[in-house]
Motif scaffolding. Structure first.
Motif, PDB file in Angstrom:
ATOM      1  N   LEU A 121      -6.113   0.847   2.769  1.00 41.02           N
ATOM      2  CA  LEU A 121      -5.046   0.004   2.622  1.00 41.02           C
ATOM      3  C   LEU A 121      -3.453   1.121   2.297  1.00 41.02           C
ATOM      4  O   LEU A 121      -2.719   0.895   2.594  1.00 41.02           O
ATOM      5  CB  LEU A 121      -5.193  -0.225   0.714  1.00 41.02           C
ATOM      6  CG  LEU A 121      -4.225  -1.230   0.262  1.00 41.02           C
ATOM      7  CD1 LEU A 121      -3.137  -2.458   0.911  1.00 41.02           C
ATOM      8  CD2 LEU A 121      -4.567  -1.764  -0.947  1.00 41.02           C
ATOM      9  N   PHE A 122      -3.160   2.437   2.012  1.00 40.97           N
ATOM     10  CA  PHE A 122      -1.931   2.998   2.280  1.00 40.97           C
ATOM     11  C   PHE A 122      -2.642   4.522   3.115  1.00 40.97           C
ATOM     12  O   PHE A 122      -2.045   5.585   2.764  1.00 40.97           O
ATOM     13  CB  PHE A 122      -2.203   3.364   0.376  1.00 40.97           C
ATOM     14  CG  PHE A 122      -1.915   2.575  -0.301  1.00 40.97           C
ATOM     15  CD1 PHE A 122      -0.550   2.344  -0.698  1.00 40.97           C
ATOM     16  CD2 PHE A 122      -2.615   2.490  -1.732  1.00 40.97           C
ATOM     17  CE1 PHE A 122       0.133   1.026  -1.517  1.00 40.97           C
ATOM     18  CE2 PHE A 122      -2.833   1.092  -2.363  1.00 40.97           C
ATOM     19  CZ  PHE A 122      -1.053   1.016  -2.251  1.00 40.97           C
ATOM     20  N   ARG A 123      -2.721   4.061   4.016  1.00 44.31           N
ATOM     21  CA  ARG A 123      -2.820   5.407   5.268  1.00 44.31           C
ATOM     22  C   ARG A 123      -1.358   5.724   5.215  1.00 44.31           C
ATOM     23  O   ARG A 123      -2.337   6.569   6.500  1.00 44.31           O
ATOM     24  CB  ARG A 123      -3.926   4.632   6.336  1.00 44.31           C
ATOM     25  CG  ARG A 123      -3.262   3.355   6.809  1.00 44.31           C
ATOM     26  CD  ARG A 123      -3.843   3.143   8.160  1.00 44.31           C
ATOM     27  NE  ARG A 123      -3.784   2.100   8.963  1.00 44.31           N
ATOM     28  CZ  ARG A 123      -3.748   0.678   8.700  1.00 44.31           C
ATOM     29  NH1 ARG A 123      -4.841   0.226   8.133  1.00 44.31           N
ATOM     30  NH2 ARG A 123      -3.331  -0.258   9.655  1.00 44.31           N
ATOM     31  N   ASP A 124      -0.801   4.878   5.221  1.00 47.88           N
ATOM     32  CA  ASP A 124       0.629   6.187   6.140  1.00 47.88           C
ATOM     33  C   ASP A 124       1.780   4.747   5.760  1.00 47.88           C
ATOM     34  O   ASP A 124       1.842   4.034   5.713  1.00 47.88           O
ATOM     35  CB  ASP A 124       0.394   5.386   7.633  1.00 47.88           C
ATOM     36  CG  ASP A 124       0.451   4.459   8.595  1.00 47.88           C
ATOM     37  OD1 ASP A 124      -0.519   4.272   9.470  1.00 47.88           O
ATOM     38  OD2 ASP A 124       0.786   3.481   7.763  1.00 47.88           O
ATOM     39  N   GLY A 125       2.821   5.601   6.185  1.00 43.63           N
ATOM     40  CA  GLY A 125       3.816   5.150   5.352  1.00 43.63           C
ATOM     41  C   GLY A 125       4.382   4.128   4.128  1.00 43.63           C
ATOM     42  O   GLY A 125       5.486   3.355   3.626  1.00 43.63           O
ATOM     43  N   ALA A 126       3.863   4.500   3.100  1.00 41.24           N
ATOM     44  CA  ALA A 126       4.018   3.870   1.958  1.00 41.24           C
ATOM     45  C   ALA A 126       5.018   4.742   1.536  1.00 41.24           C
ATOM     46  O   ALA A 126       4.709   6.110   1.404  1.00 41.24           O
ATOM     47  CB  ALA A 126       2.322   3.376   0.443  1.00 41.24           C
ATOM     48  N   ILE A 127       6.255   3.730   1.069  1.00 47.61           N
ATOM     49  CA  ILE A 127       7.316   4.837   0.113  1.00 47.61           C
ATOM     50  C   ILE A 127       6.366   4.953  -1.379  1.00 47.61           C
ATOM     51  O   ILE A 127       6.149   4.249  -1.830  1.00 47.61           O
ATOM     52  CB  ILE A 127       8.387   3.892   0.079  1.00 47.61           C
ATOM     53  CG1 ILE A 127       8.097   2.585  -0.511  1.00 47.61           C
ATOM     54  CG2 ILE A 127       8.613   3.376   1.915  1.00 47.61           C
ATOM     55  CD1 ILE A 127       9.497   2.088  -0.515  1.00 47.61           C
ATOM     56  N   PRO A 128       7.637   6.357  -1.762  1.00 48.43           N
ATOM     57  CA  PRO A 128       6.890   5.949  -3.183  1.00 48.43           C
ATOM     58  C   PRO A 128       7.767   5.011  -4.041  1.00 48.43           C
ATOM     59  O   PRO A 128       8.503   4.318  -3.863  1.00 48.43           O
ATOM     60  CB  PRO A 128       7.977   7.286  -3.839  1.00 48.43           C
ATOM     61  CG  PRO A 128       8.000   8.441  -2.446  1.00 48.43           C
ATOM     62  CD  PRO A 128       8.255   6.978  -1.456  1.00 48.43           C
TER      63      PRO A 128
ATOM     64  N   GLY B 280     -10.103   3.446  -0.851  1.00 56.61           N
ATOM     65  CA  GLY B 280      -8.936   2.848  -0.679  1.00 56.61           C
ATOM     66  C   GLY B 280      -9.717   2.126   1.178  1.00 56.61           C
ATOM     67  O   GLY B 280      -8.004   1.469   1.641  1.00 56.61           O
ATOM     68  N   VAL B 281     -10.969   2.323   1.048  1.00 57.33           N
ATOM     69  CA  VAL B 281     -11.480   1.084   2.799  1.00 57.33           C
ATOM     70  C   VAL B 281     -11.167  -0.279   2.924  1.00 57.33           C
ATOM     71  O   VAL B 281     -11.173  -0.861   1.754  1.00 57.33           O
ATOM     72  CB  VAL B 281     -12.740   1.589   2.969  1.00 57.33           C
ATOM     73  CG1 VAL B 281     -13.147   0.723   4.506  1.00 57.33           C
ATOM     74  CG2 VAL B 281     -12.379   2.914   3.549  1.00 57.33           C
ATOM     75  N   MET B 282     -10.307  -0.675   3.484  1.00 60.03           N
ATOM     76  CA  MET B 282      -9.914  -2.292   3.352  1.00 60.03           C
ATOM     77  C   MET B 282     -10.653  -3.097   4.309  1.00 60.03           C
ATOM     78  O   MET B 282     -10.754  -3.918   4.510  1.00 60.03           O
ATOM     79  CB  MET B 282      -8.697  -2.672   3.300  1.00 60.03           C
ATOM     80  CG  MET B 282      -7.947  -2.330   4.889  1.00 60.03           C
ATOM     81  SD  MET B 282      -5.882  -2.876   4.239  1.00 60.03           S
ATOM     82  CE  MET B 282      -6.019  -4.509   4.147  1.00 60.03           C
TER      83      MET B 282
END
Length: 197
Positions: free
Chosen positions: A157-164, A14-16
Protein backbone atom coordinates in the motif's frame (compact mmCIF):
# COMPACT_ATOMS: atom_id res chain seq x y z
CA UNK A 1 -16.12 18.98 -2.28
CA UNK A 2 -16.22 15.21 -2.70
CA UNK A 3 -14.07 13.00 -0.48
CA UNK A 4 -11.74 10.43 -2.01
CA UNK A 5 -11.86 7.27 0.11
CA UNK A 6 -9.29 4.50 -0.40
CA UNK A 7 -10.51 1.06 0.69
CA UNK A 8 -7.71 -1.46 0.91
CA UNK A 9 -7.16 -4.97 2.22
CA UNK A 10 -3.61 -5.32 3.51
CA UNK A 11 -1.47 -7.80 5.43
CA UNK A 12 0.47 -6.86 8.56
CA UNK A 13 3.48 -6.16 6.36
CA UNK A 14 1.43 -3.92 4.06
CA UNK A 15 0.91 -6.23 1.06
CA UNK A 16 -2.25 -5.45 -0.91
CA UNK A 17 -1.67 -7.60 -4.00
CA UNK A 18 -4.31 -10.10 -5.16
CA UNK A 19 -6.37 -10.48 -1.98
CA UNK A 20 -9.36 -11.98 -3.81
CA UNK A 21 -7.99 -14.91 -5.79
CA UNK A 22 -4.93 -16.72 -7.15
CA UNK A 23 -5.30 -15.35 -10.70
CA UNK A 24 -6.15 -11.77 -9.69
CA UNK A 25 -2.60 -10.39 -10.02
CA UNK A 26 0.37 -12.71 -10.46
CA UNK A 27 2.78 -9.97 -11.59
CA UNK A 28 6.28 -10.21 -10.13
CA UNK A 29 5.74 -13.95 -9.63
CA UNK A 30 3.24 -13.35 -6.79
CA UNK A 31 1.85 -16.71 -5.71
CA UNK A 32 -0.25 -15.92 -2.63
CA UNK A 33 -3.41 -14.62 -4.32
CA UNK A 34 -6.63 -15.18 -2.40
CA UNK A 35 -5.12 -14.63 1.04
CA UNK A 36 -8.31 -13.06 2.49
CA UNK A 37 -10.46 -16.20 2.15
CA UNK A 38 -9.68 -17.83 5.54
CA UNK A 39 -10.71 -14.66 7.40
CA UNK A 40 -14.23 -14.12 6.12
CA UNK A 41 -16.66 -14.38 9.03
CA UNK A 42 -20.19 -13.14 9.73
CA UNK A 43 -19.12 -9.85 11.34
CA UNK A 44 -16.76 -9.08 8.48
CA UNK A 45 -19.53 -9.84 6.00
CA UNK A 46 -21.92 -7.38 7.68
CA UNK A 47 -19.33 -4.60 7.77
CA UNK A 48 -18.30 -5.23 4.17
CA UNK A 49 -21.94 -5.03 3.08
CA UNK A 50 -22.22 -1.60 4.74
CA UNK A 51 -19.17 -0.40 2.80
CA UNK A 52 -20.52 -1.64 -0.54
CA UNK A 53 -23.21 1.02 -0.72
CA UNK A 54 -23.81 2.78 -4.03
CA UNK A 55 -21.15 5.47 -4.47
CA UNK A 56 -19.07 6.60 -7.41
CA UNK A 57 -15.80 4.75 -7.97
CA UNK A 58 -12.33 5.73 -9.12
CA UNK A 59 -10.39 2.72 -10.40
CA UNK A 60 -7.12 1.94 -12.09
CA UNK A 61 -7.34 0.15 -15.44
CA UNK A 62 -6.43 -3.34 -14.17
CA UNK A 63 -8.92 -3.20 -11.28
CA UNK A 64 -11.57 -1.81 -13.61
CA UNK A 65 -11.09 -4.74 -16.00
CA UNK A 66 -11.47 -7.20 -13.11
CA UNK A 67 -14.60 -5.40 -11.87
CA UNK A 68 -16.09 -5.10 -15.37
CA UNK A 69 -15.72 -8.84 -15.95
CA UNK A 70 -17.57 -9.72 -12.72
CA UNK A 71 -19.84 -7.04 -11.23
CA UNK A 72 -22.28 -6.35 -14.10
CA UNK A 73 -23.72 -9.86 -13.55
CA UNK A 74 -23.52 -9.83 -9.72
CA UNK A 75 -25.34 -6.65 -8.74
CA UNK A 76 -27.30 -8.54 -6.07
CA UNK A 77 -24.08 -8.65 -4.00
CA UNK A 78 -23.30 -4.94 -4.56
CA UNK A 79 -26.62 -3.18 -5.25
CA UNK A 80 -26.28 -0.15 -7.50
CA UNK A 81 -22.79 -1.00 -8.83
CA UNK A 82 -24.00 -0.80 -12.42
CA UNK A 83 -25.69 2.58 -11.94
CA UNK A 84 -22.88 4.49 -10.18
CA UNK A 85 -20.26 6.31 -12.23
CA UNK A 86 -17.01 4.38 -12.63
CA UNK A 87 -14.13 6.79 -13.27
CA UNK A 88 -11.21 4.89 -14.79
CA UNK A 89 -7.65 6.22 -14.71
CA UNK A 90 -6.04 4.99 -17.91
CA UNK A 91 -3.86 6.36 -20.67
CA UNK A 92 -4.70 3.46 -23.01
CA UNK A 93 -8.33 2.48 -22.37
CA UNK A 94 -10.99 4.88 -23.64
CA UNK A 95 -14.28 2.94 -23.64
CA UNK A 96 -16.09 0.00 -22.10
CA UNK A 97 -19.35 -1.88 -22.48
CA UNK A 98 -19.98 -1.44 -18.73
CA UNK A 99 -22.51 1.35 -18.33
CA UNK A 100 -21.60 4.64 -16.68
CA UNK A 101 -17.85 4.26 -17.22
CA UNK A 102 -15.89 7.50 -17.68
CA UNK A 103 -12.20 7.53 -18.63
CA UNK A 104 -9.68 10.05 -17.30
CA UNK A 105 -5.92 10.15 -17.68
CA UNK A 106 -4.27 12.69 -15.38
CA UNK A 107 -4.10 14.12 -11.86
CA UNK A 108 -5.82 17.35 -12.94
CA UNK A 109 -8.90 15.29 -13.90
CA UNK A 110 -8.96 13.76 -10.41
CA UNK A 111 -8.61 17.17 -8.74
CA UNK A 112 -11.47 18.48 -10.89
CA UNK A 113 -13.57 15.43 -10.02
CA UNK A 114 -13.05 16.03 -6.27
CA UNK A 115 -14.30 19.62 -6.68
CA UNK A 116 -17.45 18.53 -8.53
CA UNK A 117 -20.88 17.84 -7.04
CA UNK A 118 -21.84 14.28 -6.10
CA UNK A 119 -21.24 11.42 -3.71
CA UNK A 120 -17.93 10.56 -2.13
CA UNK A 121 -15.68 8.55 -4.41
CA UNK A 122 -14.30 5.15 -3.41
CA UNK A 123 -11.05 3.65 -4.67
CA UNK A 124 -10.87 -0.17 -4.50
CA UNK A 125 -7.74 -2.17 -5.35
CA UNK A 126 -5.90 -0.04 -7.93
CA UNK A 127 -2.41 -0.20 -6.39
CA UNK A 128 -0.72 2.00 -9.01
CA UNK A 129 -3.48 4.60 -8.85
CA UNK A 130 -3.27 4.71 -5.04
CA UNK A 131 0.46 5.49 -5.30
CA UNK A 132 -0.38 8.46 -7.55
CA UNK A 133 -3.10 9.65 -5.16
CA UNK A 134 -0.76 9.44 -2.15
CA UNK A 135 2.04 11.28 -3.97
CA UNK A 136 -0.35 14.12 -4.78
CA UNK A 137 -2.05 14.29 -1.36
CA UNK A 138 -5.49 13.49 -2.79
CA UNK A 139 -6.62 10.85 -0.27
CA UNK A 140 -9.18 12.13 2.28
CA UNK A 141 -9.86 8.82 4.06
CA UNK A 142 -8.26 5.38 4.32
CA UNK A 143 -10.56 2.45 5.12
CA UNK A 144 -8.15 -0.37 5.88
CA UNK A 145 -8.81 -4.04 6.53
CA UNK A 146 -5.63 -5.34 8.16
CA UNK A 147 -5.28 -9.12 8.07
CA UNK A 148 -3.28 -11.08 10.68
CA UNK A 149 -0.66 -12.53 8.35
CA UNK A 150 2.56 -11.54 6.62
CA UNK A 151 3.50 -12.47 3.06
CA UNK A 152 7.00 -11.04 2.79
CA UNK A 153 6.61 -10.00 -0.83
CA UNK A 154 4.05 -8.41 -3.09
CA UNK A 155 2.78 -4.93 -3.95
CA UNK A 156 2.42 -2.78 -0.86
CA UNK A 157 0.00 0.00 0.00
CA UNK A 158 2.70 2.52 0.95
CA UNK A 159 5.47 1.29 -1.30
CA UNK A 160 6.58 4.66 -2.64
CA UNK A 161 5.69 8.30 -2.87
CA UNK A 162 3.53 8.73 0.22
CA UNK A 163 4.03 12.21 1.62
CA UNK A 164 4.31 12.79 5.40
CA UNK A 165 0.67 13.01 6.54
CA UNK A 166 -1.37 12.64 9.72
CA UNK A 167 -4.63 10.71 9.96
CA UNK A 168 -7.27 10.49 12.70
CA UNK A 169 -8.94 7.17 13.53
CA UNK A 170 -12.69 7.65 13.05
CA UNK A 171 -13.92 4.06 13.43
CA UNK A 172 -12.49 0.63 14.16
CA UNK A 173 -13.62 -2.96 14.63
CA UNK A 174 -11.82 -6.25 15.18
CA UNK A 175 -13.53 -9.32 13.75
CA UNK A 176 -13.49 -12.72 15.52
CA UNK A 177 -10.95 -13.93 12.94
CA UNK A 178 -8.57 -11.09 13.89
CA UNK A 179 -9.06 -8.67 10.99
CA UNK A 180 -8.69 -5.05 12.12
CA UNK A 181 -11.02 -2.76 10.21
CA UNK A 182 -9.86 0.82 10.74
CA UNK A 183 -11.13 3.98 9.05
CA UNK A 184 -8.85 7.02 9.09
CA UNK A 185 -9.51 10.63 8.06
CA UNK A 186 -6.79 12.97 6.78
CA UNK A 187 -5.83 15.25 9.68
CA UNK A 188 -3.09 17.46 8.31
CA UNK A 189 0.56 17.57 7.35
CA UNK A 190 3.47 16.47 9.47
CA UNK A 191 5.90 19.33 10.14
CA UNK A 192 9.05 18.97 12.25
CA UNK A 193 7.51 16.51 14.68
CA UNK A 194 4.13 18.24 14.96
CA UNK A 195 0.86 17.96 13.11
CA UNK A 196 -0.55 21.06 11.46
CA UNK A 197 -3.82 21.39 9.60
Amino acid sequence: MRKLVVLSMITLDGVMQAPGGPEEDTSGGFEYGGWVAPYFDEVFGKILKEQLKPTDLLLGRKTFEIFASYWPDHEAIWPGINQVTKYVMSKTMKKSEWENSVFIDNVADIEKLKKSEGSDIQVHGSGELIQLLLQNDLVDELWLKIYPLTLGKGKKLFRDGAIPAAFTLIESTVTPSGVIMANYRRAGKVKTGTVGA
